[in-house]
Design a protein around this motif. Sequence first.
Motif, PDB file in Angstrom:
ATOM      1  N   GLY A 184       0.794  -1.235   0.000  1.00  0.00           N
ATOM      2  CA  GLY A 184       0.000   0.000   0.000  1.00  0.00           C
ATOM      3  C   GLY A 184       0.818   1.272   0.000  1.00  0.00           C
ATOM      4  O   GLY A 184       0.336   2.341   0.421  1.00  0.00           O
ATOM      5  N   HIS A 185       2.064   1.205  -0.484  1.00  0.00           N
ATOM      6  CA  HIS A 185       2.853   2.436  -0.563  1.00  0.00           C
ATOM      7  C   HIS A 185       2.114   3.442  -1.449  1.00  0.00           C
ATOM      8  O   HIS A 185       1.468   3.067  -2.426  1.00  0.00           O
ATOM      9  CB  HIS A 185       4.248   2.136  -1.141  1.00  0.00           C
ATOM     10  CG  HIS A 185       5.164   3.311  -1.037  1.00  0.00           C
ATOM     11  ND1 HIS A 185       5.138   4.343  -1.941  1.00  0.00           N
ATOM     12  CD2 HIS A 185       6.090   3.633  -0.107  1.00  0.00           C
ATOM     13  CE1 HIS A 185       6.033   5.251  -1.566  1.00  0.00           C
ATOM     14  NE2 HIS A 185       6.622   4.847  -0.458  1.00  0.00           N
ATOM     15  N   SER A 186       2.246   4.719  -1.147  1.00  0.00           N
ATOM     16  CA  SER A 186       1.468   5.728  -1.877  1.00  0.00           C
ATOM     17  C   SER A 186       1.804   5.739  -3.370  1.00  0.00           C
ATOM     18  O   SER A 186       0.953   6.075  -4.194  1.00  0.00           O
ATOM     19  CB  SER A 186       1.680   7.112  -1.284  1.00  0.00           C
ATOM     20  OG  SER A 186       2.986   7.537  -1.522  1.00  0.00           O
ATOM     21  N   GLU A 187       3.040   5.343  -3.730  1.00  0.00           N
ATOM     22  CA  GLU A 187       3.373   5.302  -5.164  1.00  0.00           C
ATOM     23  C   GLU A 187       2.606   4.180  -5.862  1.00  0.00           C
ATOM     24  O   GLU A 187       2.236   4.300  -7.025  1.00  0.00           O
ATOM     25  CB  GLU A 187       4.894   5.153  -5.342  1.00  0.00           C
ATOM     26  CG  GLU A 187       5.599   6.468  -5.005  1.00  0.00           C
ATOM     27  CD  GLU A 187       6.991   6.320  -4.425  1.00  0.00           C
ATOM     28  OE1 GLU A 187       7.615   5.257  -4.578  1.00  0.00           O
ATOM     29  OE2 GLU A 187       7.461   7.298  -3.810  1.00  0.00           O
ATOM     30  N   ARG A 188       2.350   3.086  -5.167  1.00  0.00           N
ATOM     31  CA  ARG A 188       1.553   1.999  -5.747  1.00  0.00           C
ATOM     32  C   ARG A 188       0.085   2.422  -5.820  1.00  0.00           C
ATOM     33  O   ARG A 188      -0.618   2.114  -6.775  1.00  0.00           O
ATOM     34  CB  ARG A 188       1.694   0.700  -4.934  1.00  0.00           C
ATOM     35  CG  ARG A 188       3.119   0.249  -4.852  1.00  0.00           C
ATOM     36  CD  ARG A 188       3.406  -1.121  -5.392  1.00  0.00           C
ATOM     37  NE  ARG A 188       2.541  -1.637  -6.377  1.00  0.00           N
ATOM     38  CZ  ARG A 188       2.935  -1.981  -7.626  1.00  0.00           C
ATOM     39  NH1 ARG A 188       4.176  -1.793  -8.018  1.00  0.00           N
ATOM     40  NH2 ARG A 188       2.078  -2.505  -8.465  1.00  0.00           N
ATOM     41  N   ARG A 189      -0.352   3.143  -4.807  1.00  0.00           N
ATOM     42  CA  ARG A 189      -1.741   3.609  -4.836  1.00  0.00           C
ATOM     43  C   ARG A 189      -1.922   4.592  -5.996  1.00  0.00           C
ATOM     44  O   ARG A 189      -2.920   4.570  -6.709  1.00  0.00           O
ATOM     45  CB  ARG A 189      -2.110   4.280  -3.506  1.00  0.00           C
ATOM     46  CG  ARG A 189      -2.132   3.312  -2.300  1.00  0.00           C
ATOM     47  CD  ARG A 189      -2.439   4.072  -1.011  1.00  0.00           C
ATOM     48  NE  ARG A 189      -2.260   3.289   0.191  1.00  0.00           N
ATOM     49  CZ  ARG A 189      -3.251   2.682   0.872  1.00  0.00           C
ATOM     50  NH1 ARG A 189      -4.492   2.781   0.465  1.00  0.00           N
ATOM     51  NH2 ARG A 189      -2.974   2.010   1.977  1.00  0.00           N
TER      52      ARG A 189
END
Length: 256
Positions: A95-100
């Motif tokens: 759930g890292h923000s870059e993946r989101r």
Amino acid sequence: MGLRTPVFAANWKMNKTLKEASLFFETFLNLLPTKLDAEIIVCPSFTLFHSISSCSSQKIKLGAQNIFWEKEGAYTGEISPVMLKDSGCQYVIIGHSERRKYFAETNAIVNKKILAAFEYGLKPILCIGETLEEMEKGITRQILAEQIKEGLFRTAQSDFEKLIMAYEPVWAIGTGKADSPQQSNETIRFIRETLSELCGIHTASKIRILYGGSVKPNNIKGFMEQSEIDGALVGGASLNPEDFAKLVLSGDPAKF
Ligand code: PGA
């Protein structure tokens, strides 16, 4: 050492060749003291997994930056929890923000990955955090509560203790503008309270919660002095062995 062993996790993102990774470890391992009251987790690209699990030492644990939720099958380009486990990986950032942001990962997708990680014996590092817009609208806590409750939906009570949380305000990632230690401590207290609604106060008090977002050797101490903050998830400053070693040493609570 307190109730919770501190964690310094390096998120290398999409960086480093084999040669660069081995140069990193040559320097980094020499700079670490023989005894450290903290866990160090390095999360490199998959291409580096094999070389890191053989060249790094007992002092460093291996983590992945992503996972797929199925065990095996026709999922071109994905890596399964079984494969991660098999390659010596113990942790996985989810759930890292870059993946989101770039890969459209929703809380529902994050939840599938969390459940798969637990099922196959990997410890998730669940990243949550508000965007600048959400902070400006004053809905930070609402967003965090949703990310926690939806991301951890149906997690077994016995798995909560294995969880690591990372609070990463999106506006602080890679910007050089870290949150203040006091403010992030308050937010992390709220995160712990929200977790306690899911797993009870006793278990929630054992879950490690990290701060992430522009953590550097010169600001880590302020975060580590806070009562609720148990370590850091570090991007940019983890790529350079001198910087990361300095950060780990300056953040070692045994020295305060
Ligand atoms: P940063 O990244 O330390 O470069 O801000 C943190 C992260 O994305 O985990």
